[in-house]
Structures are given as structure tokens and as C-alpha cells.
Design an enzyme around this catalytic site. Structure first.
Site, PDB file in Angstrom:
ATOM      1  N   LEU A 186     -18.382   2.132  -2.206  1.00 25.88           N
ATOM      2  CA  LEU A 186     -19.580   2.006  -3.025  1.00 25.88           C
ATOM      3  C   LEU A 186     -20.823   1.727  -2.193  1.00 25.88           C
ATOM      4  CD1 LEU A 186     -20.497   2.113  -5.944  1.00 25.88           C
ATOM      5  CD2 LEU A 186     -19.887  -0.298  -6.183  1.00 25.88           C
TER       6      LEU A 186
ATOM      7  N   PRO B 182     -15.649  -4.516   3.093  1.00 22.64           N
ATOM      8  CA  PRO B 182     -17.063  -4.736   3.418  1.00 22.64           C
ATOM      9  C   PRO B 182     -17.964  -3.601   2.936  1.00 22.64           C
ATOM     10  CG  PRO B 182     -15.894  -3.997   5.367  1.00 22.64           C
ATOM     11  CD  PRO B 182     -14.845  -4.260   4.305  1.00 22.64           C
ATOM     12  N   LEU B 183     -17.378  -2.425   2.707  1.00 18.74           N
ATOM     13  CA  LEU B 183     -18.128  -1.315   2.111  1.00 18.74           C
ATOM     14  C   LEU B 183     -17.776  -1.135   0.640  1.00 18.74           C
ATOM     15  CD1 LEU B 183     -18.083   1.323   4.988  1.00 18.74           C
ATOM     16  CD2 LEU B 183     -19.890  -0.291   4.353  1.00 18.74           C
TER      17      LEU B 183
ATOM     18  N   TYR C 214       0.841  -1.196   0.000  1.00 18.38           N
ATOM     19  CA  TYR C 214       0.000   0.000   0.000  1.00 18.38           C
ATOM     20  C   TYR C 214       0.880   1.251   0.000  1.00 18.38           C
ATOM     21  CZ  TYR C 214      -3.633  -3.278   1.637  1.00 18.38           C
ATOM     22  OH  TYR C 214      -4.502  -4.331   1.778  1.00 18.38           O
TER      23      TYR C 214
ATOM     24  N   GLY D  78     -23.465   4.716   0.416  1.00 16.12           N
ATOM     25  CA  GLY D  78     -24.595   5.579   0.077  1.00 16.12           C
ATOM     26  C   GLY D  78     -24.167   6.934  -0.433  1.00 16.12           C
TER      27      GLY D  78
END
Length: 350
Positions: A238, A233-234, A64, A241
């Protein structure tokens, strides 16, 4: 400092918050899978905000930012009182060419490389031991491209048998250089092969409302006393919301998400699923992010979920998921929305 619900990570001695902080985006710009420019001061402040909110582990990796994320994490934890410092999880096995940072890293897990990468991570993070050390991808020697690769013969020259690289990680644990060991992005057959060499303390698959294919790996972990921390997990923002077709189009050219299928050809279905989460969030007085995360955390076998943020204010959007309990009616509504929209792949309900 607040407290979040915690749970034991498999058979380790690590009690972790249900949500951990993901440091992928903190690597900044200038490499193959970058999220665009990132201010280090914002990154450090965001880590501190997450810790204040009760997050007690950070997940990063050498790749990263080609070492930069680990350096930033090291600075962030060094600035905290020792009693408040979170566990540090990092990875091994994606090796890059410093002369060509935009080139895909290679999945390299040769024993000598593993040991050299560990020493580099310890130095960048400023710690004496890694709490969870994870093989980032299977050591098949390929470039991490998610597309057409190089000549198979060239790839094969770099491959390492799973039993060989997993034995090295087990040795590092026995030597006290790492506290626990894990496998990321490995399938059930690979997990079984590793378990025959040394116990798999934890796994790290991709898992979310949009990527549900790792359900078999989570079931394997649940059956073998192995912890499971899931990434994206999100789905890289995306499922918060906050996205629209216009926002995707406006992403900078050096943000890896701009060309990824979930943000292009699959975007309409994915945003429709997000819209179906809004009334559930409203009923609970919480955010869309918290609902998406709570769904992931409710899946059997999931110990914790890795969530990123780039600014301190973003932490508030998802921190409540650790204590949110979805009802059966909520899960039924989400399953119906998955079916109706056709979003993602894999089983639709825990």
C-alpha cells in the site's frame, strides 16, 4: 554481488543488511492469509535478485503457504554458492489443520510442538541451524482470526505460559539448533516477562507509516540491547505508490488484502498519505517505497525492515532505502501529512 549498509542485530553475532527479504507471499495460494497464486520460479529468481542487490537475510515462517514458503526459500538458497547464502530467519507457533487449509491457524506454543515444528522447518529449508528463531505470536491458544474467536474455554485449553515457551526457545539456542531467538507480536509487558527468563535477542513487531503503535516495543528493544526487525514497512504494497482504489478492487478474491480495513475503509486516507510522499521521493530522486522504508528505518530502535517482492523487477523499487537519509524537513513534512490525512495510528515522528 552488491553491498548494503549493515548493522549488528542487538547483542547477537549477526550483522544484517538494513533491509531483509520477506517471503510471506512466496507461500502462494490455498491458505487463509494467501496473496493469491505465485510462480515458484519467479519466487526463486526474486530471492536471488535481492541477494545480488546486497540483502543478506530472509524472513519466512512455516505458516506461509503451510510450509511452501520455507520449501521455496530452501530451494533458492541451495542454488547459491555457500559464501553468498543469506541468513535464514523463521518462526514457530502458528499451527494449521492440513485437512482444512482455509481455516485460521492456531497460536500454539506447547514445548513438544515447538520442537517438532523446528525439525520440520530445518527439513524444508535444508539447513542445519536457524539463524533467528521467532515465536510468531503469543501462545494464548487462540485462532489467528483478527476478529471474533471461538469459545474462550476452547482457546484456554491450548494456551501456554510465556515463560514456558520462551524457556524452550532458550534451550534450543543453548543446544545449538538455533543461533538467536526472538519474539514477534509481543507487547512490552510480555517482553519484560521473557527477559526475566532469557535475553530477548530480537523482536519483530508490525511497524510502518500506517502502523506506528509498536513504538513502545521499539523503545524497549533499544533500552535492552535487543535487535528489532519490523514487518510490513510498506504495508503489503500500500505504501509503494503503485496502488489505487481501482487496483484494490481488482485484487483476486483469494488475496487477503482485499477485505482488510487498510485496503477498504481506510483506503482514501492511506492513499492521500502516499501522495504526500511523492514530492519527497522526487526531491531525492528515488521512489515512494524508498521514502516510506527510510522513514521506518530512521525510527530509534529499528535494526532492519522486512520487505517482500514477488518478481525480480520489484526489488529495484525499494532497495535504495537502505542508504537513503531523510532530512528533518522531510520528517516534518511526513508528520504534517499524517496529521492532515488522519492515516494510521501512533506517534507521527521519530
Amino acid at each position: 554481488m552488491n553491498a548494503l549498509p549493515t548493522t549488528r542485530l542487538g547483542g547477537t553475532d549477526l550483522d544484517i543488511s538494513r533491509i531483509g527479504f520477506g517471503a510471506w507471499a512466496l507461500g502462494g495460494a490455498g491458505w487463509r492469509f494467501a496473496w493469491g497464486a505465485q510462480d515458484d520460479a519467479d519466487s526463486i529468481a526474486t530471492v536471488h535478485r535481492a541477494v545480488e542487490a546486497g540483502v543478506n537475510w530472509i524472513d519466512t515462517a512455516p505458516v506461509y503457504g503451510l510450509g511452501h514458503s520455507e520449501e521455496v526459500v530452501g530451494k533458492a538458497i541451495a542454488a547459491l554458492p555457500e559464501s553468498e547464502r543469506p541468513y535464514v530467519f523463521t518462526k514457530v507457533g502458528l499451527v494449521w489443520d492440513p485437512a482444512v487449509p482455509e481455516r485460521a491457524p492456531r497460536k500454539l506454543l506447547k514445548p513438544a510442538s515447538i520442537r517438532a515444528e523446528l525439525e520440520d522447518s530445518l527439513r524444508r529449508l535444508g539447513v542445519e541451524r536457524i539463524d533467528l528463531y521467532q515465536a510468531h505470536w503469543p501462545g494464548d491458544g487462540a485462532l489467528l482470526t483478527f476478529g471474533p474467536d471461538e469459545d474462550p474455554a476452547a482457546t484456554a485449553r491450548h494456551a501456554t505460559a510465556l515463560e514456558e515457551y520462551w524457556a524452550v526457545l532458550a534451550d534450543l539456542k543453548a543446544e545449538g539448533k538455533v543461533r538467536a531467538i526472538a519474539l514477534s507480536n509481543h507487547d512490552t509487558a510480555q517482553l519484560a516477562a521473557a527477559e526475566a527468563v532469557a535475553h530477548v535477542d530480537a523482536i519483530q513487531p508490525q511497524f510502518s507509516l500506517l502502523h506506528r503503535e509498536a513504538a513502545p516495543e521499539l523503545a524497549w528493544a533499544h533500552a535492552h540491547g535487543t535487535g528489532a526487525i519490523v514487518y510490513q514497512p510498506l504495508h503489503s504494497g500500500l505504501l509503494t505508490g503503485a496502488f489505487s482504489a481501482e487496483r484494490v478492487a481488482a485484487l483476486p478474491d483469494d488475496d487477503w488484502r482485499k477485505g482488510f480495513p487498510e485496503f477498504t475503509t481506510g483506503l482514501v486516507a492511506n492513499l492521500a498519505l502516499v501522495d504526500a510522499l511523492r514530492p519527497i521521493a522526487a526531491a531525492h530522486g528515488t521512489t515512494v517505497s524508498a521514502v516510506a522504508l527510510a522513514w521506518t528505518l530512521s525510527w530509534p530502535g529499528v535494526t532492519g525492515a522486512i520487505v517482500g517482492a514477488r518478481r525480480p523487477d520489484q526489488v529495484a523499487d525499494w532497495i535504495g532505502a537502505g542508504s537513503l537519509q531523510l532530512t528533518d524537513a522531510d520528517r516534518d513534512a511526513i508528520a504534517a501529512a499524517i496529521t492532515a490525512t488522519g492515516a494510521g495510528d501512533g506517534p507521527i515522528r521519530p
